[in-house]
Design a protein around this motif. Structure first.
Motif, PDB file in Angstrom:
ATOM      1  N   ILE A 206     -14.715 -70.855  38.307  1.00  0.00           N
ATOM      2  CA  ILE A 206     -15.764 -69.973  37.792  1.00  0.00           C
ATOM      3  C   ILE A 206     -15.282 -69.340  36.488  1.00  0.00           C
ATOM      4  CG2 ILE A 206     -17.161 -67.920  38.230  1.00  0.00           C
ATOM      5  CD1 ILE A 206     -16.896 -68.474  41.206  1.00  0.00           C
ATOM      6  N   PRO A 207     -15.987 -69.565  35.380  1.00  0.00           N
ATOM      7  CA  PRO A 207     -15.535 -69.002  34.094  1.00  0.00           C
ATOM      8  C   PRO A 207     -15.780 -67.502  34.033  1.00  0.00           C
ATOM      9  CG  PRO A 207     -17.640 -70.118  33.824  1.00  0.00           C
ATOM     10  CD  PRO A 207     -17.200 -70.379  35.241  1.00  0.00           C
ATOM     11  N   ASP A 208     -15.089 -66.849  33.133  1.00  0.00           N
ATOM     12  CA  ASP A 208     -15.264 -65.407  32.964  1.00  0.00           C
ATOM     13  C   ASP A 208     -16.619 -65.080  32.364  1.00  0.00           C
ATOM     14  OD1 ASP A 208     -12.717 -64.912  33.961  1.00  0.00           O
ATOM     15  OD2 ASP A 208     -11.783 -65.074  31.981  1.00  0.00           O
ATOM     16  N   GLN A 209     -17.105 -65.944  31.478  1.00  0.00           N
ATOM     17  CA  GLN A 209     -18.384 -65.693  30.820  1.00  0.00           C
ATOM     18  C   GLN A 209     -19.508 -66.364  31.595  1.00  0.00           C
ATOM     19  OE1 GLN A 209     -18.749 -67.344  26.892  1.00  0.00           O
ATOM     20  NE2 GLN A 209     -20.660 -66.275  26.437  1.00  0.00           N
ATOM     21  N   PRO A 210     -20.603 -65.651  31.872  1.00  0.00           N
ATOM     22  CA  PRO A 210     -21.740 -66.274  32.568  1.00  0.00           C
ATOM     23  C   PRO A 210     -22.259 -67.493  31.822  1.00  0.00           C
ATOM     24  CG  PRO A 210     -21.984 -63.897  32.566  1.00  0.00           C
ATOM     25  CD  PRO A 210     -20.813 -64.208  31.661  1.00  0.00           C
ATOM     26  N   CYS A 211     -22.722 -68.466  32.576  1.00  0.00           N
ATOM     27  CA  CYS A 211     -23.258 -69.696  31.996  1.00  0.00           C
ATOM     28  C   CYS A 211     -24.383 -70.209  32.886  1.00  0.00           C
ATOM     29  CB  CYS A 211     -22.146 -70.738  31.840  1.00  0.00           C
ATOM     30  SG  CYS A 211     -21.404 -71.277  33.395  1.00  0.00           S
TER      31      CYS A 211
END
Length: 257
Positions: free
Chosen positions: A71-76
Motif C-alpha cells: 500500500i503506497p503512502d499516497q492515495p491512488c
C-alpha cells in the motif's frame, strides 16, 4: 442442513441493520460539523470496521490480508475484484479517506445512503455509461487531488465466485491522467459471502494486495496496457488463491470486445 449457520447469519443481519440505523443517524447529526477526514473516519471507517467485526464474530467470516506492505503512502486508484458486499466494508475500513464509485440509487437507501452522501462518493447513473465515464474522470480526479483513495470495481458489478469479468478502462484512465498508479487487489470473498442468496458461510477470506502499477507513457495505448496488466495480475492471483480455474472463461454476459 444444520440450523446453526442460518441462525448466525440472521443474527448478523439484525445486528448490522440496528448498528447501521444508529450509527448513520449519529453520523448525519454530527458529520457536517466535522472536517472531511474526521467525518469519514467517524461515519464510514468506524461503521465499516464494526461490520467486518460482526461478520467475523457472529457469522464466522474471518479474513487474512496479504501484501499490506504494497500500500503506497499516497492515495491512488484501487482496482479490486468484486464478488460480494463484504469487500466494500473492508476496503472502506482499510483505506481512509476513500471515495468509491457506487450506483446513484444507493444514496436513496434509508440511513446508510443518506450518511454516505456526506462522504464524497462518485455516484453514477449506470444507465448512461458515457455520462458515467465522464463523471468518473472529473470527480475521480477531484477526489485524488484532495487526497482521497478512489475505489473502483472495474468489472462493474459483483461477479460470482469462480468467475472473472472484463475490466473496464475507466479506472486505469483516471490513474494515467492523474499521473498516479493503480493498486490491484484480488480476494475470494464470494466463497464466504456469495453474490446470490443471504446465507453466509464461515471461513477465512484471503485479500491479496499487489504492488502499485504505473503506466508506461500516456494516452489510450498506455491506459489499455495498464488495464491489461492489472487484469492479468488480479486474474493470476485469483487462480493462486483457488478462486478461479486457470481455464475459466469471462463471466456470463461479458465478452473480449
Amino acid at each position: 442442513m444444520s440450523l446453526v449457520q442460518p441462525v448466525r447469519t440472521l443474527v448478523f443481519y439484525l445486528l448490522l441493520a440496528l448498528m447501521t440505523v444508529l450509527w448513520s443517524s449519529f453520523g448525519m447529526l454530527v458529520g457536517l460539523l466535522l472536517p472531511f477526514n474526521l467525518r469519514y473516519r467517524l461515519i464510514n471507517q468506524a461503521w465499516a470496521w464494526q461490520a467486518v467485526w460482526l461478520a467475523r464474530w457472529v457469522a464466522g467470516v474471518n479474513y487474512e490480508l496479504i501484501g499490506r506492505e504494497n500500500i503506497p503512502d499516497q492515495p491512488c486508484v484501487i482496482l479490486a475484484k468484486h464478488q460480494s458486499t463484504w469487500e466494500t466494508f473492508y476496503f472502506s475500513a482499510l483505506f481512509s479517506p476513500l471515495s468509491q464509485v457506487i450506483k446513484r440509487e444507493l444514496l436513496r437507501v434509508p440511513f446508510w445512503g443518506w450518511s454516505m452522501a456526506l462522504l464524497k462518493p462518485i455516484a453514477i447513473n449506470r444507465g448512461n455509461p458515457k455520462a458515467a465515464l465522464k463523471q468518473l474522470a472529473t470527480q475521480g480526479d477531484e477526489r485524488l487531488k484532495a487526497g482521497l483513495w478512489v475505489l473502483i470495481f472495474p468489472e462493474g458489478t459483483r461477479v460470482p465466485y469462480g468467475q472473472m469479468g472484463k475490466f473496464s478502462r475507466g479506472g486505469a484512465a483516471l490513474a494515467v491522467n492523474a499521473g498516479l498508479p493503480v493498486l490491484p487487489i484480488a480476494h475470494n470473498a464470494g466463497k464466504c459471502w456469495p453474490r446470490d442468496g443471504w446465507l453466509k458461510h464461515p471461513g477465512t477470506i484471503q485479500i491479496v494486495i499487489g504492488p502499485p502499477m504505473y503506466a508506461e507513457g500516456s494516452g489510450p495505448r498506455a491506459v489499455a496496457a495498464l488495464n491489461d496488466r492489472a487484469y492479468e495480475w488480479v486474474r493470476q492471483q485469483q487462480i493462486e488463491i483457488g478462486a478461479l480455474a486457470a481455464d475459466a472463461p469471462l463471466a456470463t454476459g461479458q465478452t473480449d470486445a
